[in-house]
Write a protein that holds these residues in place. Structure first.
Motif, mmCIF file in Angstrom:
data_model
loop_
_atom_site.group_PDB
_atom_site.id
_atom_site.type_symbol
_atom_site.label_atom_id
_atom_site.label_comp_id
_atom_site.label_asym_id
_atom_site.label_seq_id
_atom_site.Cartn_x
_atom_site.Cartn_y
_atom_site.Cartn_z
ATOM 1 N N SER A 147 -22.006 -13.789 -1.555
ATOM 2 C CA SER A 147 -21.201 -12.574 -1.602
ATOM 3 C C SER A 147 -19.916 -12.768 -2.406
ATOM 4 N N SER A 148 -19.967 -13.665 -3.410
ATOM 5 C CA SER A 148 -18.763 -13.973 -4.176
ATOM 6 C C SER A 148 -18.220 -12.779 -4.942
ATOM 7 N N GLN A 149 -19.044 -11.760 -5.159
ATOM 8 C CA GLN A 149 -18.589 -10.579 -5.885
ATOM 9 C C GLN A 149 -18.145 -9.454 -4.950
ATOM 10 N N ILE A 150 -18.001 -9.749 -3.684
ATOM 11 C CA ILE A 150 -17.530 -8.738 -2.739
ATOM 12 C C ILE A 150 -16.025 -8.555 -2.911
ATOM 13 N N ALA A 151 -15.598 -7.310 -2.932
ATOM 14 C CA ALA A 151 -14.177 -7.004 -3.085
ATOM 15 C C ALA A 151 -13.379 -7.669 -1.963
ATOM 16 N N PRO A 152 -12.206 -8.224 -2.277
ATOM 17 C CA PRO A 152 -11.396 -8.907 -1.262
ATOM 18 C C PRO A 152 -11.120 -8.073 -0.019
ATOM 19 N N CYS A 153 -10.868 -6.767 -0.202
ATOM 20 C CA CYS A 153 -10.578 -5.921 0.957
ATOM 21 C C CYS A 153 -11.779 -5.853 1.893
ATOM 22 N N MET A 154 -12.984 -5.801 1.297
ATOM 23 C CA MET A 154 -14.198 -5.736 2.097
ATOM 24 C C MET A 154 -14.520 -7.090 2.717
ATOM 25 N N GLN A 155 -14.244 -8.157 1.963
ATOM 26 C CA GLN A 155 -14.468 -9.497 2.506
ATOM 27 C C GLN A 155 -13.572 -9.740 3.714
ATOM 28 N N LYS A 156 -12.362 -9.202 3.659
ATOM 29 C CA LYS A 156 -11.440 -9.368 4.788
ATOM 30 C C LYS A 156 -11.969 -8.653 6.031
ATOM 31 N N ILE A 157 -12.567 -7.461 5.832
ATOM 32 C CA ILE A 157 -13.159 -6.740 6.964
ATOM 33 C C ILE A 157 -14.305 -7.557 7.553
ATOM 34 N N ILE A 158 -15.125 -8.133 6.668
ATOM 35 C CA ILE A 158 -16.244 -8.967 7.125
ATOM 36 C C ILE A 158 -15.724 -10.161 7.923
ATOM 37 N N ASP A 159 -14.698 -10.816 7.393
ATOM 38 C CA ASP A 159 -14.139 -11.989 8.073
ATOM 39 C C ASP A 159 -13.574 -11.621 9.441
ATOM 40 N N LYS A 160 -12.883 -10.485 9.507
ATOM 41 C CA LYS A 160 -12.318 -10.039 10.780
ATOM 42 C C LYS A 160 -13.426 -9.741 11.777
ATOM 43 N N ALA A 161 -14.473 -9.043 11.297
ATOM 44 C CA ALA A 161 -15.592 -8.693 12.180
ATOM 45 C C ALA A 161 -16.261 -9.951 12.712
ATOM 46 N N ARG A 162 -16.507 -10.919 11.817
ATOM 47 C CA ARG A 162 -17.194 -12.142 12.224
ATOM 48 C C ARG A 162 -16.360 -12.993 13.169
ATOM 49 N N SER A 163 -15.046 -12.850 13.084
ATOM 50 C CA SER A 163 -14.179 -13.631 13.971
ATOM 51 C C SER A 163 -14.024 -12.962 15.334
ATOM 52 N N GLY A 164 -14.661 -11.788 15.499
ATOM 53 C CA GLY A 164 -14.637 -11.115 16.798
ATOM 54 C C GLY A 164 -13.526 -10.114 16.981
ATOM 55 N N GLU A 165 -12.795 -9.772 15.903
ATOM 56 C CA GLU A 165 -11.721 -8.791 16.037
ATOM 57 C C GLU A 165 -12.296 -7.383 16.186
ATOM 58 N N GLY A 199 -4.373 1.232 5.444
ATOM 59 C CA GLY A 199 -3.790 -0.103 5.482
ATOM 60 C C GLY A 199 -4.777 -1.224 5.245
ATOM 61 N N LEU A 200 -5.874 -0.936 4.532
ATOM 62 C CA LEU A 200 -6.923 -1.926 4.325
ATOM 63 C C LEU A 200 -6.998 -2.437 2.890
ATOM 64 N N ARG A 201 -6.241 -1.855 1.982
ATOM 65 C CA ARG A 201 -6.284 -2.294 0.590
ATOM 66 C C ARG A 201 -5.547 -3.614 0.433
ATOM 67 N N LEU A 202 -6.053 -4.462 -0.472
ATOM 68 C CA LEU A 202 -5.401 -5.733 -0.786
ATOM 69 C C LEU A 202 -5.032 -5.749 -2.273
ATOM 70 N N PRO A 203 -3.838 -6.188 -2.609
ATOM 71 C CA PRO A 203 -3.397 -6.210 -4.008
ATOM 72 C C PRO A 203 -4.340 -6.984 -4.928
ATOM 73 N N GLU A 204 -4.956 -8.058 -4.390
ATOM 74 C CA GLU A 204 -5.823 -8.889 -5.232
ATOM 75 C C GLU A 204 -7.110 -8.197 -5.656
ATOM 76 N N CYS A 205 -7.373 -7.012 -5.108
ATOM 77 C CA CYS A 205 -8.558 -6.263 -5.539
ATOM 78 C C CYS A 205 -8.374 -5.749 -6.971
ATOM 79 N N GLY A 206 -7.124 -5.590 -7.415
ATOM 80 C CA GLY A 206 -6.875 -5.100 -8.755
ATOM 81 C C GLY A 206 -7.160 -3.620 -8.892
ATOM 82 N N CYS A 207 -6.769 -2.833 -7.911
ATOM 83 C CA CYS A 207 -7.080 -1.407 -7.932
ATOM 84 C C CYS A 207 -5.817 -0.553 -7.960
ATOM 85 N N LEU A 208 -5.997 0.737 -7.771
ATOM 86 C CA LEU A 208 -4.910 1.716 -7.780
ATOM 87 C C LEU A 208 -4.106 1.656 -9.083
ATOM 88 N N GLY A 209 -4.799 1.960 -10.168
ATOM 89 C CA GLY A 209 -4.116 2.063 -11.447
ATOM 90 C C GLY A 209 -4.364 0.903 -12.378
#
Length: 333
Positions: free
Chosen positions: A218-236, A299-309
């Motif tokens: 999943s190396s091409q998964i957007a950072p914001c989405m990867q963070k959601i996956i990581d949070k979900a897998r950690s039980g949050e 509040g889920l966007r991450l700057p490293e995604c390179g989005c919003l303009g």
């Protein structure tokens, strides 16, 4: 009269076995002599291993007093064993305990009031006092007070939201004291706990390999989405919006339903039937992935995604597909 006393004691013991984090369980342990024998240690190891492996700790149905006591005593021991593991595995174990308790509550609605009483949750049916709701309000956008119906100082909830509040109370109790500090473990148990933890680590070692494979795939998964996956897998307890967003995103990326279910399955209050229904609904309706602007508003966007303009990235699904400036930004990392 003795028969009534015995019956009441059995009911209390059965309740404690289902909800070993309860005051009832603590009182029962404190009022009798405690023996941590082989059976207790084996059950504790299984609780931890099952919790870490699939967060689905086995439900226990019996009226045998000896087995029920073993179930109650194995809980504090399992917390000691889990404390010897990496934090992400310890939290997966904790999430397994939470889901196990919620599963019992779904099966035995008659016990819901007693569990609420344990936590001081004031309610009448599915109407919960404002004070109780604010005390245990889940950390999700859809549970914000402004989104609820309030009448005469009570919050009107549906069954899922009500159980969500109770699950939050259970979560805080289960996670309290984790990890168990070394000085809190009785000296006579330390060696057994260390040996049990070593056995569990050996049993769960392949989980790390599985997670590493998923990360590479999943190396091409957007950072914001990867963070959601990581949070979900950690039980949050990720919000409803985040669950829908990640489901729609992974559907668009071509991931199979089983993979998406696995990701969400680690979250508290997970319901496989509802999750699969929602995934199928997203596929049937052809829902698009939520925009970067909506991700930002939640509040889920991450700057490293390179989005919003930046380089015209307006949707997480575009991550890794744009050229020019966006690729140059990624290339510097």
């Amino acid at each position: 009269m003795n028969t009534n006393l015995n019956t009441n004691a059995n009911v209390q013991l059965e309740f404690a076995a289902k909800y070993p984090f309860s005051k009832t369980a603590k009182e029962l342990i404190g009022s009798s002599s405690v023996e941590i024998n082989f059976d207790v240690m084996e059950r504790a190891k299984k609780r931890v291993a099952d919790g870490v492996t699939n967060e689905n700790i086995t439900s226990f149905y019996t009226t045998d007093q000896k087995l029920l006591k073993t179930e109650v005593l194995s809980y504090p021991i399992s917390k000691m064993i889990a404390s010897e593991l990496d934090r992400k595995f310890m939290m997966r174990y904790a999430n397994g305990e939470i889901r196990r308790a919620v599963r019992y509550l779904r099966e035995n609605e008659s016990e819901l009031s007693k569990v609420c009483q344990e936590f001081g949750i004031e309610h009448k049916g599915l109407s919960m006092s404002l004070r109780s709701y604010l005390k245990y309000i889940p950390k999700s956008r859809e549970c914000r007070l402004l989104s609820q119906s309030i009448s005469e100082g009570n919050v009107i909830l549906d069954q899922n939201k009500f159980l969500g509040v109770v699950a939050e109370a259970i979560r805080r109790t289960v996670e309290h004291g984790l990890p168990v500090k070394p000085h809190m473990i009785p000296p006579e148990l330390k060696k057994d706990i260390e040996e049990a933890a070593t056995e569990v680590k050996e049993e769960i070692k392949d989980i790390k390999l599985t997670e590493r494979e998923v990360t590479v795939a999943s190396s091409q998964i957007a950072p914001c989405m990867q963070k959601i996956i990581d949070k979900a897998r950690s039980g949050e307890n990720i919000s409803h919006f985040a669950r829908v967003a990640i489901a729609a995103y992974l559907v668009k990326k071509g991931f199979p339903s089983d993979f998406i279910v696995e990701v969400i399955s680690h979250t508290p209050n997970f319901n496989e039937k509802i999750t699969r229904y929602q995934i199928d609904f997203i596929k049937k309706k052809g829902y698009n992935t939520t925009s970067c602007m909506n991700m930002d508003s939640y509040g889920l966007r991450l700057p490293e995604c390179g989005c919003l303009g930046i380089a015209g990235i307006k949707n997480p699904i575009q991550f890794g597909t744009r050229t020019g400036k966006f690729r140059a930004v990624r290339g510097r990392k």
